[in-house]
Scaffold this motif. Sequence first.
Motif, PDB file in Angstrom:
ATOM      1  N   ARG A 176     100.592  44.081  19.769  1.00 57.28           N
ATOM      2  CA  ARG A 176     100.959  45.118  18.806  1.00 57.28           C
ATOM      3  C   ARG A 176     102.350  45.674  19.108  1.00 57.28           C
ATOM      4  NH1 ARG A 176      97.713  47.816  15.478  1.00 57.28           N
ATOM      5  NH2 ARG A 176      95.871  47.180  16.675  1.00 57.28           N
ATOM      6  N   LEU A 177     102.621  45.936  20.386  1.00 62.52           N
ATOM      7  CA  LEU A 177     103.917  46.488  20.768  1.00 62.52           C
ATOM      8  C   LEU A 177     105.051  45.497  20.489  1.00 62.52           C
ATOM      9  CD1 LEU A 177     102.925  48.263  24.090  1.00 62.52           C
ATOM     10  CD2 LEU A 177     103.528  49.352  21.932  1.00 62.52           C
ATOM     11  N   ARG A 178     104.830  44.234  20.837  1.00 67.28           N
ATOM     12  CA  ARG A 178     105.849  43.225  20.564  1.00 67.28           C
ATOM     13  C   ARG A 178     106.139  43.132  19.063  1.00 67.28           C
ATOM     14  NH1 ARG A 178     103.039  38.736  24.287  1.00 67.28           N
ATOM     15  NH2 ARG A 178     104.287  38.899  26.185  1.00 67.28           N
ATOM     16  N   THR A 179     105.074  43.128  18.283  1.00 67.59           N
ATOM     17  CA  THR A 179     105.235  42.995  16.839  1.00 67.59           C
ATOM     18  C   THR A 179     105.970  44.196  16.256  1.00 67.59           C
ATOM     19  OG1 THR A 179     103.213  41.670  16.702  1.00 67.59           O
ATOM     20  CG2 THR A 179     104.000  42.679  14.660  1.00 67.59           C
ATOM     21  N   ARG A 180     105.602  45.387  16.679  1.00 66.54           N
ATOM     22  CA  ARG A 180     106.230  46.594  16.152  1.00 66.54           C
ATOM     23  C   ARG A 180     107.705  46.688  16.543  1.00 66.54           C
ATOM     24  NH1 ARG A 180     102.572  46.542  13.238  1.00 66.54           N
ATOM     25  NH2 ARG A 180     100.884  48.072  12.964  1.00 66.54           N
ATOM     26  N   LEU A 181     108.016  46.332  17.790  1.00 61.88           N
ATOM     27  CA  LEU A 181     109.400  46.414  18.254  1.00 61.88           C
ATOM     28  C   LEU A 181     110.269  45.307  17.669  1.00 61.88           C
ATOM     29  CD1 LEU A 181     108.773  47.308  22.004  1.00 61.88           C
ATOM     30  CD2 LEU A 181     110.034  48.713  20.369  1.00 61.88           C
ATOM     31  N   GLY A 182     109.699  44.104  17.546  1.00 63.17           N
ATOM     32  CA  GLY A 182     110.478  42.970  17.079  1.00 63.17           C
ATOM     33  C   GLY A 182     111.438  42.485  18.163  1.00 63.17           C
ATOM     34  N   ARG A 183     112.055  41.322  17.895  1.00 61.23           N
ATOM     35  CA  ARG A 183     112.912  40.704  18.905  1.00 61.23           C
ATOM     36  C   ARG A 183     114.080  41.607  19.310  1.00 61.23           C
ATOM     37  NH1 ARG A 183     115.512  35.277  17.120  1.00 61.23           N
ATOM     38  NH2 ARG A 183     113.311  34.672  16.956  1.00 61.23           N
ATOM     39  N   GLN A 184     114.800  42.135  18.306  1.00 65.58           N
ATOM     40  CA  GLN A 184     115.959  42.950  18.646  1.00 65.58           C
ATOM     41  C   GLN A 184     115.542  44.252  19.311  1.00 65.58           C
ATOM     42  OE1 GLN A 184     119.174  41.827  18.378  1.00 65.58           O
ATOM     43  NE2 GLN A 184     119.479  43.612  19.722  1.00 65.58           N
ATOM     44  N   GLY A 185     114.431  44.809  18.887  1.00 61.34           N
ATOM     45  CA  GLY A 185     113.938  46.025  19.518  1.00 61.34           C
ATOM     46  C   GLY A 185     113.623  45.813  20.987  1.00 61.34           C
ATOM     47  N   LEU A 186     113.030  44.664  21.303  1.00 60.03           N
ATOM     48  CA  LEU A 186     112.743  44.338  22.704  1.00 60.03           C
ATOM     49  C   LEU A 186     114.033  44.159  23.499  1.00 60.03           C
ATOM     50  CD1 LEU A 186     109.775  41.856  22.215  1.00 60.03           C
ATOM     51  CD2 LEU A 186     109.670  43.994  23.512  1.00 60.03           C
ATOM     52  N   LEU A 187     115.009  43.475  22.896  1.00 56.72           N
ATOM     53  CA  LEU A 187     116.289  43.276  23.583  1.00 56.72           C
ATOM     54  C   LEU A 187     116.983  44.611  23.845  1.00 56.72           C
ATOM     55  CD1 LEU A 187     117.613  40.121  21.706  1.00 56.72           C
ATOM     56  CD2 LEU A 187     116.902  40.248  24.095  1.00 56.72           C
ATOM     57  N   ASP A 188     116.932  45.511  22.870  1.00 56.42           N
ATOM     58  CA  ASP A 188     117.546  46.826  23.054  1.00 56.42           C
ATOM     59  C   ASP A 188     116.822  47.607  24.141  1.00 56.42           C
ATOM     60  OD1 ASP A 188     119.287  46.203  21.011  1.00 56.42           O
ATOM     61  OD2 ASP A 188     118.205  47.353  19.488  1.00 56.42           O
ATOM     62  N   LEU A 189     115.500  47.560  24.115  1.00 58.07           N
ATOM     63  CA  LEU A 189     114.697  48.291  25.093  1.00 58.07           C
ATOM     64  C   LEU A 189     114.951  47.800  26.512  1.00 58.07           C
ATOM     65  CD1 LEU A 189     112.327  50.350  25.550  1.00 58.07           C
ATOM     66  CD2 LEU A 189     110.784  48.388  25.319  1.00 58.07           C
ATOM     67  N   LEU A 190     115.158  46.491  26.656  1.00 59.46           N
ATOM     68  CA  LEU A 190     115.268  45.873  27.982  1.00 59.46           C
ATOM     69  C   LEU A 190     116.713  45.617  28.401  1.00 59.46           C
ATOM     70  CD1 LEU A 190     112.383  43.269  27.577  1.00 59.46           C
ATOM     71  CD2 LEU A 190     112.311  45.356  28.950  1.00 59.46           C
ATOM     72  N   ALA A 191     117.676  46.129  27.656  1.00 61.38           N
ATOM     73  CA  ALA A 191     119.086  45.798  27.903  1.00 61.38           C
ATOM     74  C   ALA A 191     119.507  46.066  29.345  1.00 61.38           C
ATOM     75  CB  ALA A 191     119.984  46.567  26.934  1.00 61.38           C
ATOM     76  N   PRO A 213     110.567  39.577  39.956  1.00 61.25           N
ATOM     77  CA  PRO A 213     110.510  40.935  39.418  1.00 61.25           C
ATOM     78  C   PRO A 213     111.625  41.245  38.428  1.00 61.25           C
ATOM     79  CG  PRO A 213     111.514  40.989  41.584  1.00 61.25           C
ATOM     80  CD  PRO A 213     111.107  39.548  41.331  1.00 61.25           C
ATOM     81  N   HIS A 214     112.512  40.283  38.183  1.00 66.88           N
ATOM     82  CA  HIS A 214     113.719  40.525  37.412  1.00 66.88           C
ATOM     83  C   HIS A 214     113.554  40.058  35.964  1.00 66.88           C
ATOM     84  CE1 HIS A 214     115.691  41.275  41.268  1.00 66.88           C
ATOM     85  NE2 HIS A 214     115.132  40.156  41.688  1.00 66.88           N
ATOM     86  N   VAL A 215     113.840  40.928  35.000  1.00 70.71           N
ATOM     87  CA  VAL A 215     113.870  40.536  33.591  1.00 70.71           C
ATOM     88  C   VAL A 215     115.215  39.872  33.319  1.00 70.71           C
ATOM     89  CG1 VAL A 215     113.712  41.299  31.199  1.00 70.71           C
ATOM     90  CG2 VAL A 215     112.369  42.462  32.963  1.00 70.71           C
ATOM     91  N   CYS A 216     115.181  38.619  32.864  1.00 66.01           N
ATOM     92  CA  CYS A 216     116.409  37.838  32.717  1.00 66.01           C
ATOM     93  C   CYS A 216     116.489  37.230  31.321  1.00 66.01           C
ATOM     94  CB  CYS A 216     116.449  36.711  33.754  1.00 66.01           C
ATOM     95  SG  CYS A 216     116.359  37.298  35.462  1.00 66.01           S
ATOM     96  N   SER A 217     117.709  37.068  30.852  1.00 66.17           N
ATOM     97  CA  SER A 217     117.971  36.416  29.578  1.00 66.17           C
ATOM     98  C   SER A 217     118.782  35.156  29.858  1.00 66.17           C
ATOM     99  CB  SER A 217     118.753  37.362  28.654  1.00 66.17           C
ATOM    100  OG  SER A 217     119.144  36.700  27.468  1.00 66.17           O
ATOM    101  N   PHE A 218     118.206  34.003  29.566  1.00 61.23           N
ATOM    102  CA  PHE A 218     118.878  32.743  29.867  1.00 61.23           C
ATOM    103  C   PHE A 218     118.573  31.733  28.777  1.00 61.23           C
ATOM    104  CE2 PHE A 218     114.777  32.751  32.005  1.00 61.23           C
ATOM    105  CZ  PHE A 218     114.232  31.522  31.682  1.00 61.23           C
TER     106      PHE A 218
END
Length: 221
Positions: free
Chosen positions: A27-42, A121-126
């Motif tokens: 539910r949280l993933r769907t509500r936030l959407g891809r860009q919302g998740l990227l912004d939250l985890l920046a 433990p690291h959130v990474c974008s690759f």
Amino acid sequence: MTLESGPTGAGSIDDFELFYARRALDRLRTRLGRQGLLDLLAADIEEGNSFLRESARTSGGGFTAGTTVLTAQGLTSGAFLAWMDKAFAGNEQALLAAHPEHYVMAPEADGSFHVVENIGPHVCSFFMGGWGTDALAWAADADELLPESEFPHTMSSNLFLSDGTVVGRAMTQFGDTADGFTASLTVHLPTTCPEEVLEHHLRHYAVEFRNWITAAAAAGA
């Protein structure tokens, strides 16, 4: 603690909790959407990518490998990989659902694949794919490479940051058995990464591929 009575459905309290945790996360993933998740985890991504970049620098191109091996029954490797091809072509929801720490899994226009997930433990974008001339030549000489006669489905990839820094490698190999198939899942991480980072990625493999295999079987792959 023992559940003595009440729910009539099958499963333990742990099973119930897992079901509700997955439902809440979806539910949280769907509500936030891809860009919302990227912004939250920046901020987390910036810290995680700095960790990977520094690990690659201090490792001088060296990698440490680890392999998770899974066996599946009632499904051929070809059927599973056909399901995976469809999922990676655009079914991001199915890819995200396989692990709680999947945040983005999406194909890019240049043919690479964008992943935002935990490395330890690291959130990474690759990104997954090749990088540079003969980028995947390492795969032909990898110690983990299995005989093609037994594992005919082999895929290899570099893991690289948006600036091109190669921060890891992946090799997945699949071969049929009498009643299903075996999956050999190898990751290479920079040698200076703490041992626990590699350990947790081997656990990550176990969780995500177990769930992908289960989803493929449920879909009648």
